[in-house]
Design a protein around this motif. Sequence first.
Motif, PDB file in Angstrom:
ATOM      1  N   PRO A 190      81.624  27.452  31.026  1.00  0.00           N
ATOM      2  CA  PRO A 190      82.556  27.858  29.842  1.00  0.00           C
ATOM      3  C   PRO A 190      82.011  28.882  28.977  1.00  0.00           C
ATOM      4  CG  PRO A 190      82.959  25.353  30.451  1.00  0.00           C
ATOM      5  CD  PRO A 190      81.726  25.805  31.069  1.00  0.00           C
ATOM      6  N   GLY A 191      80.807  28.772  28.699  1.00  0.00           N
ATOM      7  CA  GLY A 191      80.084  29.674  27.840  1.00  0.00           C
ATOM      8  C   GLY A 191      79.685  31.051  28.501  1.00  0.00           C
ATOM      9  N   TRP A 192      79.499  30.897  29.939  1.00  0.00           N
ATOM     10  CA  TRP A 192      79.281  32.290  30.554  1.00  0.00           C
ATOM     11  C   TRP A 192      80.774  33.025  30.470  1.00  0.00           C
ATOM     12  CZ3 TRP A 192      75.399  35.064  32.310  1.00  0.00           C
ATOM     13  CH2 TRP A 192      74.257  34.452  32.396  1.00  0.00           C
ATOM     14  N   GLY A 193      81.850  32.129  30.686  1.00  0.00           N
ATOM     15  CA  GLY A 193      83.255  32.718  30.846  1.00  0.00           C
ATOM     16  C   GLY A 193      83.560  33.578  29.524  1.00  0.00           C
ATOM     17  N   ARG A 194      82.903  33.220  28.335  1.00  0.00           N
ATOM     18  CA  ARG A 194      83.313  33.859  27.177  1.00  0.00           C
ATOM     19  C   ARG A 194      82.348  34.686  26.712  1.00  0.00           C
ATOM     20  NH1 ARG A 194      82.924  28.193  25.193  1.00  0.00           N
ATOM     21  NH2 ARG A 194      84.766  27.791  25.955  1.00  0.00           N
ATOM     22  N   ALA A 195      81.252  34.832  27.584  1.00  0.00           N
ATOM     23  CA  ALA A 195      80.118  35.805  27.189  1.00  0.00           C
ATOM     24  C   ALA A 195      79.211  35.139  25.985  1.00  0.00           C
ATOM     25  CB  ALA A 195      80.504  37.022  27.000  1.00  0.00           C
ATOM     26  N   PHE A 196      79.181  33.822  26.078  1.00  0.00           N
ATOM     27  CA  PHE A 196      78.435  33.233  25.169  1.00  0.00           C
ATOM     28  C   PHE A 196      78.901  33.285  23.644  1.00  0.00           C
ATOM     29  CE2 PHE A 196      75.772  35.658  27.816  1.00  0.00           C
ATOM     30  CZ  PHE A 196      75.637  35.002  28.765  1.00  0.00           C
ATOM     31  N   ALA A 197      80.238  33.875  23.635  1.00  0.00           N
ATOM     32  CA  ALA A 197      80.818  33.867  22.111  1.00  0.00           C
ATOM     33  C   ALA A 197      81.286  32.539  21.485  1.00  0.00           C
ATOM     34  CB  ALA A 197      81.957  34.675  22.026  1.00  0.00           C
ATOM     35  N   GLY A 198      80.793  32.574  20.057  1.00  0.00           N
ATOM     36  CA  GLY A 198      80.982  31.013  19.519  1.00  0.00           C
ATOM     37  C   GLY A 198      80.178  30.121  19.673  1.00  0.00           C
ATOM     38  N   GLY A 199      78.941  30.435  20.692  1.00  0.00           N
ATOM     39  CA  GLY A 199      77.951  29.365  20.885  1.00  0.00           C
ATOM     40  C   GLY A 199      78.463  28.088  21.389  1.00  0.00           C
ATOM     41  N   SER A 200      78.246  27.016  20.931  1.00  0.00           N
ATOM     42  CA  SER A 200      78.581  25.620  21.392  1.00  0.00           C
ATOM     43  C   SER A 200      79.555  25.159  20.388  1.00  0.00           C
ATOM     44  CB  SER A 200      77.315  24.711  21.652  1.00  0.00           C
ATOM     45  OG  SER A 200      76.487  25.417  22.789  1.00  0.00           O
ATOM     46  N   LEU A 201      80.149  25.705  19.787  1.00  0.00           N
ATOM     47  CA  LEU A 201      81.308  25.309  18.514  1.00  0.00           C
ATOM     48  C   LEU A 201      82.414  24.947  19.061  1.00  0.00           C
ATOM     49  CD1 LEU A 201      80.212  27.443  15.331  1.00  0.00           C
ATOM     50  CD2 LEU A 201      79.128  25.026  16.318  1.00  0.00           C
ATOM     51  N   PHE A 202      82.750  25.290  20.603  1.00  0.00           N
ATOM     52  CA  PHE A 202      84.163  25.156  21.121  1.00  0.00           C
ATOM     53  C   PHE A 202      84.347  23.602  21.254  1.00  0.00           C
ATOM     54  CE2 PHE A 202      84.279  29.366  21.485  1.00  0.00           C
ATOM     55  CZ  PHE A 202      85.652  30.064  21.831  1.00  0.00           C
ATOM     56  N   LYS A 203      85.599  23.336  21.110  1.00  0.00           N
ATOM     57  CA  LYS A 203      85.702  21.831  21.270  1.00  0.00           C
ATOM     58  C   LYS A 203      85.252  21.137  22.266  1.00  0.00           C
ATOM     59  CE  LYS A 203      89.770  18.432  20.543  1.00  0.00           C
ATOM     60  NZ  LYS A 203      91.180  18.574  20.338  1.00  0.00           N
ATOM     61  N   ASN A 204      84.355  19.882  21.931  1.00  0.00           N
ATOM     62  CA  ASN A 204      83.946  18.895  22.965  1.00  0.00           C
ATOM     63  C   ASN A 204      82.988  19.740  23.832  1.00  0.00           C
ATOM     64  OD1 ASN A 204      85.150  16.583  21.753  1.00  0.00           O
ATOM     65  ND2 ASN A 204      86.989  17.355  22.947  1.00  0.00           N
ATOM     66  N   ASP A 205      82.131  20.635  23.513  1.00  0.00           N
ATOM     67  CA  ASP A 205      81.321  21.447  24.377  1.00  0.00           C
ATOM     68  C   ASP A 205      79.900  20.606  24.319  1.00  0.00           C
ATOM     69  OD1 ASP A 205      79.506  22.920  25.582  1.00  0.00           O
ATOM     70  OD2 ASP A 205      80.254  24.854  24.664  1.00  0.00           O
ATOM     71  N   PRO A 206      79.442  20.192  25.598  1.00  0.00           N
ATOM     72  CA  PRO A 206      78.435  19.310  25.524  1.00  0.00           C
ATOM     73  C   PRO A 206      77.094  20.005  25.501  1.00  0.00           C
ATOM     74  CG  PRO A 206      79.050  19.592  27.756  1.00  0.00           C
ATOM     75  CD  PRO A 206      80.185  20.082  26.850  1.00  0.00           C
ATOM     76  N   SER A 207      77.119  21.595  25.773  1.00  0.00           N
ATOM     77  CA  SER A 207      75.791  22.328  25.758  1.00  0.00           C
ATOM     78  C   SER A 207      75.294  22.436  23.990  1.00  0.00           C
ATOM     79  CB  SER A 207      76.000  23.720  26.141  1.00  0.00           C
ATOM     80  OG  SER A 207      76.979  24.499  25.060  1.00  0.00           O
ATOM     81  N   SER A 208      76.160  21.958  23.224  1.00  0.00           N
ATOM     82  CA  SER A 208      75.452  21.719  21.775  1.00  0.00           C
ATOM     83  C   SER A 208      74.380  20.870  21.664  1.00  0.00           C
ATOM     84  CB  SER A 208      76.719  21.032  20.719  1.00  0.00           C
ATOM     85  OG  SER A 208      77.338  19.824  21.282  1.00  0.00           O
ATOM     86  N   ALA A 209      74.246  19.799  22.779  1.00  0.00           N
ATOM     87  CA  ALA A 209      73.092  19.159  22.890  1.00  0.00           C
ATOM     88  C   ALA A 209      71.745  19.817  22.638  1.00  0.00           C
ATOM     89  CB  ALA A 209      72.868  18.434  24.006  1.00  0.00           C
ATOM     90  N   PHE A 210      71.542  21.238  23.156  1.00  0.00           N
ATOM     91  CA  PHE A 210      70.681  22.111  22.981  1.00  0.00           C
ATOM     92  C   PHE A 210      70.893  23.315  21.834  1.00  0.00           C
ATOM     93  CE2 PHE A 210      68.069  25.801  24.253  1.00  0.00           C
ATOM     94  CZ  PHE A 210      66.635  25.506  23.823  1.00  0.00           C
ATOM     95  N   ASN A 211      71.992  23.917  22.173  1.00  0.00           N
ATOM     96  CA  ASN A 211      72.256  25.014  21.326  1.00  0.00           C
ATOM     97  C   ASN A 211      72.600  24.944  19.901  1.00  0.00           C
ATOM     98  OD1 ASN A 211      71.937  26.799  23.768  1.00  0.00           O
ATOM     99  ND2 ASN A 211      74.144  26.160  24.318  1.00  0.00           N
ATOM    100  N   ASN A 212      73.152  24.024  19.503  1.00  0.00           N
ATOM    101  CA  ASN A 212      73.210  23.577  18.245  1.00  0.00           C
ATOM    102  C   ASN A 212      73.435  22.246  17.965  1.00  0.00           C
ATOM    103  OD1 ASN A 212      74.062  23.238  15.362  1.00  0.00           O
ATOM    104  ND2 ASN A 212      75.211  24.964  15.240  1.00  0.00           N
ATOM    105  N   PRO A 213      72.328  21.214  17.750  1.00  0.00           N
ATOM    106  CA  PRO A 213      72.822  19.898  17.823  1.00  0.00           C
ATOM    107  C   PRO A 213      73.551  19.346  16.637  1.00  0.00           C
ATOM    108  CG  PRO A 213      70.554  20.429  17.011  1.00  0.00           C
ATOM    109  CD  PRO A 213      71.226  21.530  17.567  1.00  0.00           C
ATOM    110  N   ALA A 214      73.841  20.327  15.822  1.00  0.00           N
ATOM    111  CA  ALA A 214      74.871  19.543  14.622  1.00  0.00           C
ATOM    112  C   ALA A 214      76.238  19.426  15.015  1.00  0.00           C
ATOM    113  CB  ALA A 214      74.624  20.538  13.371  1.00  0.00           C
ATOM    114  N   ALA A 215      76.511  20.415  16.257  1.00  0.00           N
ATOM    115  CA  ALA A 215      77.970  20.248  16.463  1.00  0.00           C
ATOM    116  C   ALA A 215      78.261  19.163  17.392  1.00  0.00           C
ATOM    117  CB  ALA A 215      78.103  21.580  17.501  1.00  0.00           C
TER     118      ALA A 215
END
Length: 485
Positions: free
Chosen positions: A39-64
């Motif tokens: 999903p992140g590759w598909g949007r060219a990493f835009a928005g980081g891991s702030l999209f709803k229920n994105d598990p990549s927040s575990a590394f990219n932004n743990p607060a999310a």
Amino acid sequence: MNNKKQHVQVLLGLALIGGVMVAVPVQAGGFSTPTFGAPGWGRAFAGGSLFKNDPSSAFNNPAAMAFVEHNVAQFTVDYARIKIKYKGEANDYLGNPTSNTPIGSDGFPDLSATTVNNNDGGQGGFTAWLPTGFMVMPLGDRFAFGLSQVVPQGMRSTWNQDSKFRDFAVDTKIETVGLTGSLSFKVNDQFSVGGGVIVQHTKGFVSQNIDLLAAAAVSQDPILGNIDLPSGVGDALIRVKVDNISTGWFTGLTWKPTDKDTLGINYHAKIKNKLTGKYTIRADAFSNNLMTGTNPFTGSGTLVGSAYPGLELFPDGAHASVQLDIPATIGLDWVHQFNDRFTMGVSAVQTKWSSFKNLTLESRGSEIVSIPYKYRDVWMLSIGGDYRVTDELTLRAGVALDQTPTRNSTRDPRIPDGDRTFLSLGAGYEVKAIKGLSLDAAYSHQFVEEVKLKTQNVDRLGGASLNGKAESSGDVVSLSATYAF
């Protein structure tokens, strides 16, 4: 959810991420590797891991993670294909054109064979696989725990041993595989904080030809430095293999000022990373004698030792160490939900590459060679989003502009990188037959700016020079399976 069931799910998540480490060989192209699912590759990493229920927040932004609504695990495999093409000149230290030298049956360049002028170009590149895994588990109403396996840094380039680049690079491969654990805390319905730690294993392999006679001729030795010694006589290929385990930390903040907007900032600290291992030199009889036999010009010591006092080379190998720190990054993300169908994200990420000044190989307390790079701090800017066509199907697109940290004065064939543009498309499908399962795919093409390769080797590597341009391009296909439970 009872504690016993949650403990089982944590163990299953650990087993899943551990399986990722074993199941697929980790190989990445480029010095920095995006740490996202499809999903992140598909949007060219835009928005980081702030999209709803994105598990990549575990590394990219743990607060999310604090705003993830349910347990979710994701496994991703990326396939990358990188192409590099060089057009221009290659010359030895005397300014004479470097030519192709065919490899003989003994594995060394056949200096007696007919050579072909190789100033019309050269090609390199590779194909590789890159796996990532993420898992996020809410712990009550305020806390969430995350695990991930990522490849935050990686680089690989390959050129033929008989090419014009043999005095600059043959094989280069750097891989960093990290396991992380993170925790977030929801202060209130608008604000959360988080942090985590990473334990990573970095492996490096580098090989290139060393022209010992040319290196002696460009040295400051009063005798050797005044003799025009022939280049390309004899053959010596140095191989360096090193690795290290290091640790670091990362943190993030997330703020929801409105029901439609999410803002985030994340910081990944610089990681000190000293790699150790061994170097070996595969040399023919002539080059071996220059390293171990008596210097024929002075009658004492070795030619290498006379040209560079204090330097010893051991063909059979010796201890080696290289300092290759992982630079700090800081990212700013914004996601806005326009309606139930369309969500857009914007990101700006800075990588503190200015901390990477040179690549220095040391052995037994002395410096073998130091190659300057003088990288600069860079930004990646991206915009992209999701459009939910139906309840099951989501389409994605995005574009990212990524600056290169390399400079014209120090760029070499190992990383002939230029500013790049990512153009990405993707799609996701929720499998109704299996509750909680979604499948995602993305394709990203990298348009890389044509760059100059006008550089000269350091004296200890023979002083050869390049004057030309490099063209590169890349394609990445990303596939993810995400399961909410």
